[in-house]
Motif scaffolding. Structure first.
Motif, PDB file in Angstrom:
ATOM      1  N   ALA A  86      67.067  45.031  63.759  1.00 16.20           N
ATOM      2  CA  ALA A  86      66.082  44.245  63.022  1.00 16.20           C
ATOM      3  C   ALA A  86      64.902  43.929  63.939  1.00 16.20           C
ATOM      4  O   ALA A  86      65.062  43.807  65.144  1.00 16.20           O
ATOM      5  N   GLY A  87      63.745  43.782  63.352  1.00 12.23           N
ATOM      6  CA  GLY A  87      62.534  43.465  64.099  1.00 12.23           C
ATOM      7  C   GLY A  87      62.426  41.982  64.379  1.00 12.23           C
ATOM      8  O   GLY A  87      61.490  41.335  63.914  1.00 12.23           O
ATOM      9  N   VAL A  88      63.391  41.452  65.123  1.00 17.32           N
ATOM     10  CA  VAL A  88      63.390  40.040  65.491  1.00 17.32           C
ATOM     11  C   VAL A  88      63.675  39.928  66.977  1.00 17.32           C
ATOM     12  O   VAL A  88      64.313  40.796  67.564  1.00 17.32           O
ATOM     13  N   GLU A  89      63.164  38.850  67.580  1.00 16.30           N
ATOM     14  CA  GLU A  89      63.438  38.622  69.005  1.00 16.30           C
ATOM     15  C   GLU A  89      64.896  38.309  69.248  1.00 16.30           C
ATOM     16  O   GLU A  89      65.513  38.795  70.178  1.00 16.30           O
ATOM     17  N   ARG A  90      65.423  37.408  68.409  1.00 14.48           N
ATOM     18  CA  ARG A  90      66.814  37.001  68.542  1.00 14.48           C
ATOM     19  C   ARG A  90      67.497  37.247  67.205  1.00 14.48           C
ATOM     20  O   ARG A  90      66.877  37.134  66.167  1.00 14.48           O
ATOM     21  N   GLU A  97      66.982  35.474  58.065  1.00  7.83           N
ATOM     22  CA  GLU A  97      66.877  35.077  56.656  1.00  7.83           C
ATOM     23  C   GLU A  97      65.776  35.844  55.915  1.00  7.83           C
ATOM     24  O   GLU A  97      65.894  36.085  54.708  1.00  7.83           O
ATOM     25  N   LYS A  98      64.751  36.265  56.623  1.00  3.21           N
ATOM     26  CA  LYS A  98      63.695  37.030  55.951  1.00  3.21           C
ATOM     27  C   LYS A  98      64.218  38.387  55.458  1.00  3.21           C
ATOM     28  O   LYS A  98      63.683  38.953  54.518  1.00  3.21           O
ATOM     29  N   TYR A  99      65.299  38.874  56.049  1.00  2.00           N
ATOM     30  CA  TYR A  99      65.873  40.153  55.610  1.00  2.00           C
ATOM     31  C   TYR A  99      66.783  39.978  54.398  1.00  2.00           C
ATOM     32  O   TYR A  99      66.787  40.803  53.498  1.00  2.00           O
ATOM     33  N   HIS A 100      67.590  38.926  54.410  1.00  2.00           N
ATOM     34  CA  HIS A 100      68.526  38.769  53.291  1.00  2.00           C
ATOM     35  C   HIS A 100      68.019  37.804  52.232  1.00  2.00           C
ATOM     36  O   HIS A 100      68.708  37.529  51.254  1.00  2.00           O
ATOM     37  N   GLY A 101      66.792  37.311  52.396  1.00  2.00           N
ATOM     38  CA  GLY A 101      66.117  36.592  51.326  1.00  2.00           C
ATOM     39  C   GLY A 101      66.543  35.161  51.086  1.00  2.00           C
ATOM     40  O   GLY A 101      66.319  34.617  50.011  1.00  2.00           O
ATOM     41  N   PHE A 102      67.136  34.527  52.082  1.00  2.00           N
ATOM     42  CA  PHE A 102      67.540  33.141  51.888  1.00  2.00           C
ATOM     43  C   PHE A 102      66.373  32.213  52.209  1.00  2.00           C
ATOM     44  O   PHE A 102      65.688  32.388  53.210  1.00  2.00           O
ATOM     45  N   VAL A 103      66.167  31.220  51.350  1.00  2.00           N
ATOM     46  CA  VAL A 103      65.121  30.219  51.570  1.00  2.00           C
ATOM     47  C   VAL A 103      65.790  28.861  51.718  1.00  2.00           C
ATOM     48  O   VAL A 103      66.533  28.431  50.832  1.00  2.00           O
TER      49      VAL A 103
END
Length: 171
Positions: A86-90, A97-103
């Motif tokens: 994934a394009g995240v630092e950690r 959450e931006k990948y699995h759509g949780f808000v």
């Protein structure tokens, strides 16, 4: 399956021990209904905490040992780090959450003050100064973490099913 969040607040060691026993009994009750039950969590903190409390209170040792030996606990953080780029630092729950759509319902910026004040009051044993607003904010944050973990698990299962259907994954 129905999503339901259950919160247990503890104020002393006796209540902490009772909460541990209540949780382990709940898991074993569900295992009688669902023998293949898994408890999904994010990072090893939860299983470390269970082992620590088991030793501290000398309770539910056999039950916790069974859960650990039968791989009932599934660490989604470990699975993610081994299977997804994934394009995240950690690979934190919040960053994913931006990948699995949780808000989240609880704004994390608002939470930090509540959490810092709560932790200070706990450490200084000024329990009477803990407000319902603090507890509500922390409870909502914990609830968000639980539901985010659930959504992450569901998203990973969808991704796996998609890869299996395309023949891109060895089962």
């Amino acid at each position: 399956f129905q999503e339901k969040y259950h919160c247990i607040w503890v104020n002393n060691l006796d209540e902490e021990k009772a909460a541990l026993e209540q949780f382990i009994d709940f898991v074993f009750e569900k295992r009688t209904l669902f023998p293949d039950l898994h408890v999904y969590h994010f990072a090893p903190y939860e299983t470390i905490a269970l082992k620590r409390m088991m030793g501290k209170y000398a309770t539910r040792e056999n039950e916790i040992d069974i859960l650990l030996r039968t791989n009932c606990f599934v660490d989604l953080h470990r699975i993610l780090k081994q299977s997804i780029r994934a394009g995240v630092e950690r690979y934190s729950l919040k960053d994913l959450e931006k990948y699995h759509g949780f808000v989240r319902e609880m704004d994390l910026r608002s939470l930090s003050k509540f959490k810092a004040d709560f932790e200070f009051l706990l450490e200084s044993k000024k329990f009477e100064l803990i407000t319902e607003e603090m507890k509500s904010a922390i409870q909502l944050y914990n609830q968000d973490d639980c539901y985010s973990t659930l959504h992450l698990h569901q998203w990973l299962e969808k991704e796996r099913a998609s890869l299996l259907s395309k023949g891109n994954l060895i089962h």
